[in-house]
Enzyme design. Structure first.
Site, PDB file in Angstrom:
ATOM      1  CD1 TRP A 133       0.526  -0.109   3.620  1.00  0.00           C
ATOM      2  CD2 TRP A 133      -1.139   1.206   3.165  1.00  0.00           C
ATOM      3  NE1 TRP A 133       0.496   0.500   4.322  1.00  0.00           N
ATOM      4  CE2 TRP A 133      -0.671   1.443   4.418  1.00  0.00           C
ATOM      5  CE3 TRP A 133      -2.592   2.345   3.347  1.00  0.00           C
ATOM      6  CZ2 TRP A 133      -1.165   2.298   5.422  1.00  0.00           C
ATOM      7  CZ3 TRP A 133      -2.722   3.054   3.974  1.00  0.00           C
ATOM      8  CH2 TRP A 133      -2.572   3.229   5.621  1.00  0.00           C
ATOM      9  CG  ASP A 134       4.531   1.869   2.340  1.00  0.00           C
ATOM     10  OD1 ASP A 134       5.171   2.668   3.036  1.00  0.00           O
ATOM     11  OD2 ASP A 134       3.893   0.844   3.113  1.00  0.00           O
ATOM     12  CD  GLU A 253       7.791  -9.566  10.236  1.00  0.00           C
ATOM     13  OE1 GLU A 253       6.536  -9.081  10.110  1.00  0.00           O
ATOM     14  OE2 GLU A 253       7.792 -10.077   9.975  1.00  0.00           O
ATOM     15  N   GLY A 283      -1.367  -2.726   7.626  1.00  0.00           N
ATOM     16  CA  GLY A 283      -0.658  -1.397   7.893  1.00  0.00           C
ATOM     17  C   GLY A 283      -0.827  -0.803   8.460  1.00  0.00           C
ATOM     18  CG  ASP A 285       1.826  -3.019  11.403  1.00  0.00           C
ATOM     19  OD1 ASP A 285       1.765  -1.544  10.840  1.00  0.00           O
ATOM     20  OD2 ASP A 285       3.387  -3.407  11.394  1.00  0.00           O
ATOM     21  CD  GLU A 469       7.457   4.422   9.174  1.00  0.00           C
ATOM     22  OE1 GLU A 469       7.183   2.898   9.099  1.00  0.00           O
ATOM     23  OE2 GLU A 469       8.367   5.128  10.160  1.00  0.00           O
ATOM     24  CD  GLU A 484       5.991  -4.429  16.019  1.00  0.00           C
ATOM     25  OE1 GLU A 484       5.445  -4.975  16.684  1.00  0.00           O
ATOM     26  OE2 GLU A 484       6.489  -4.468  14.828  1.00  0.00           O
TER      27      GLU A 484
END
Length: 513
Positions: A133-134, A253, A283, A285, A469, A484
């Protein structure tokens, strides 16, 4: 989706025992580091055998063992240095080159990276692969930069993934092959069609249909009030979708993080992991949007919710397929898909409009009522033309009164420490809000959001030389937090949305983006 046996092995499958030791031992600050590493020389079987033979010996050092046998992943953005003096627009233009990756004829046989046939852009920082989606929001900037060929290349890559795996994974890594992300492929196709004509809709029709089949798998066998994988049959018989992941194991990950979090949760580990993974598929998270009454990660229940944004994207997919048939003169097929879209539009109105709070919210499938929490996902029905004029006015009033801050729009009104909550804000949500408000003639508010977001992005760039971001929009002098991993520089979707908003006032806005 293909059977698991046909999928390439993940790092955890390649390095049993060693994988868990590395991730739980936190020999790298970020769990994503190890899953992106490749062996220097030996096969995984040889490395695992060496590990089993050496790990109990006196003086064994796991960090030394791993660094001797694996190569650290590259991150080009860590070596790139911006020149603030040349200005923001030149910086944006330079980043298309910095973040671009070329298709590789081959990668290490044991790399977690999935090959793609054409060039693509990565977000930046720790995100060394393409993200689903980015990429749409990055493409918005590519269109402003007149880089149509790269938009076509990236769309072709997603079509390739749909052909090969039957869906578009979260990213082009083996450890992402259990989930997708918000289905923006139809909007990518629309974007390219705006540049190259309606033949684009026909070209990608087979892949649009595969995307739909993935999200709707199992729908025909569902009875009202039941769900399977990504699809739910509502109490009234309507079909809507949810986020889902095929696995009930910790994310590779984020392995150590997930294991630690599961120990603190009262939920069954398998369900906890499923819901954590489903939130990653969204998305968002993480966010209190997905949490239970106590507002903590331990209560996460993503798969019990019918997300309003996801279903607006599915509506766009149905409408795009209908258009692809109309272009070919296949009116009967077009009407079939128009009817699917009509039913979904009605279902979103029925289940996702929360009259009590004047907002489009997720629907609680288990409790059979709209969720109480207001989030920025509530702007999607405006962006996709689902809202009535009165509903749009109510959402606009709520945005202005509660979500609008000095730097732009909050993600939620909850301050939880999670990155998809206050005080953080994200470029794609600013864009969707501006799109929706513009569509419903709420232009003054759309312009205010645009000005504040562009001003914040510009000021941070002038101070740091970076585009980030996410941003703190409440106290614009503080960095965004939560999540995270540390705040990431790059950054694909920030760049794309920023360039779109910088140019927005110079052109009329179509309503079908």
């Amino acid at each position: 989706m293909r059977a698991a046996a046909q999928l390439p092995p993940t790092p955890r499958q390649l390095y049993p025992g060693l994988f868990e030791a590395v991730q739980l031992g936190r020999i790298f600050p970020d769990n994503k580091t190890f899953v992106d590493m490749v062996p220097r020389r030996d096969t995984p079987a040889r490395i695992v055998a060496d590990y089993e033979q050496q790990r109990t010996q006196p003086g064994f050092n796991l960090t030394t063992f791993v660094k001797d046998r694996f190569q650290l992943p590259n991150t080009d953005t860590t070596t790139y240095r911006s020149n603030i003096a040349t200005g923001l627009r030149l910086h944006l233009d330079t980043l298309w080159r910095v973040l671009q990756r070329r298709p590789l004829d081959s990668v290490s046989r044991y790399s977690s990276l999935l090959l793609l046939p054409r060039p693509y852009l990565v977000p930046g920082g720790r995100f060394r692969e393409v993200y689903y989606w980015d990429s749409y929001f990055t493409m918005l900037g590519l269109r402003e930069a007149h880089r149509t060929t790269l938009i076509r290349n990236m769309t072709d890559n997603f079509a390739y993934l749909l052909n090969r795996y039957g869906f578009i994974p979260n990213g082009n890594r083996t450890y992402y092959l259990t989930r997708s992300q918000p289905p923006f492929f139809s909007l990518m196709v629309q974007l390219l069609a705006q540049e190259q004509g309606d033949s684009v809709l026909v070209r990608y029709q087979p892949q649009l249909l595969r995307e739909y089949a993935y999200w709707m798998a199992g729908a025909d066998s569902l009875k009202p009030g039941t769900a399977t994988r990504r699809v739910m049959r509502m109490p009234g018989g309507e079909l809507l979708n949810r986020y889902w992941d095929e696995s009930t194991e910790p994310r590779e990950e984020s392995y150590g993080i997930d294991v630690d979090a599961a120990r603190k949760s009262t939920r069954l580990p398998s369900q906890f992991y499923r819901d954590v993974r489903a939130a990653a598929a969204s998305g968002w998270d993480f966010s209190t949007r997905w949490f239970g009454a106590d507002g903590t990660l331990g209560s996460i229940r993503t798969t019990e919710l019918v997300p309003v944004d996801l279903n607006c994207l599915m509506l766009a997919l149905e409408e795009t397929v209908a258009r692809s048939y109309t272009v070919q003169g296949q009116s009967t097929a077009a009407r079939t898909w128009q009817q699917k879209a009509k039913k979904r539009r009605s279902a979103i109105q029925r289940y996702n409009w929360n009259k009590a709070v004047g907002w489009f919210t997720d629907y609680d499938f288990t409790q059979k009522r709209p969720a109480a929490i207001r989030t920025m996902a509530g702007v999607y029905p405006l962006a996709f033309g689902v809202a009535t004029a009165r509903q749009a006015s109510q959402v606009a009033a709520g945005l202005k009164a509660d979500f609008l801050k000095d730097g732009g729009l909050l993600t939620t009104l909850n301050t939880s420490g999670q990155q998809w909550d206050a005080p953080n804000a994200w470029a794609p949500l600013q864009y969707m809000a501006v799109q929706g408000l513009t569509r419903y003639n709420q232009k003054p508010l759309a312009d205010t959001i645009t000005v504040r977001w562009v001003r914040l992005n510009t000021r941070v760039f002038q101070q740091t030389g970076k585009l980030l971001e996410k941003y703190n929009v409440t106290d614009t002098h503080l960095p965004a937090g939560g999540g995270e991993y540390p705040l990431q520089d790059g950054f694909g979707w920030t760049n794309g949305v920023l360039l779109n908003l910088l140019n927005r006032s110079a052109r009329p806005q179509p309503n079908n983006q």
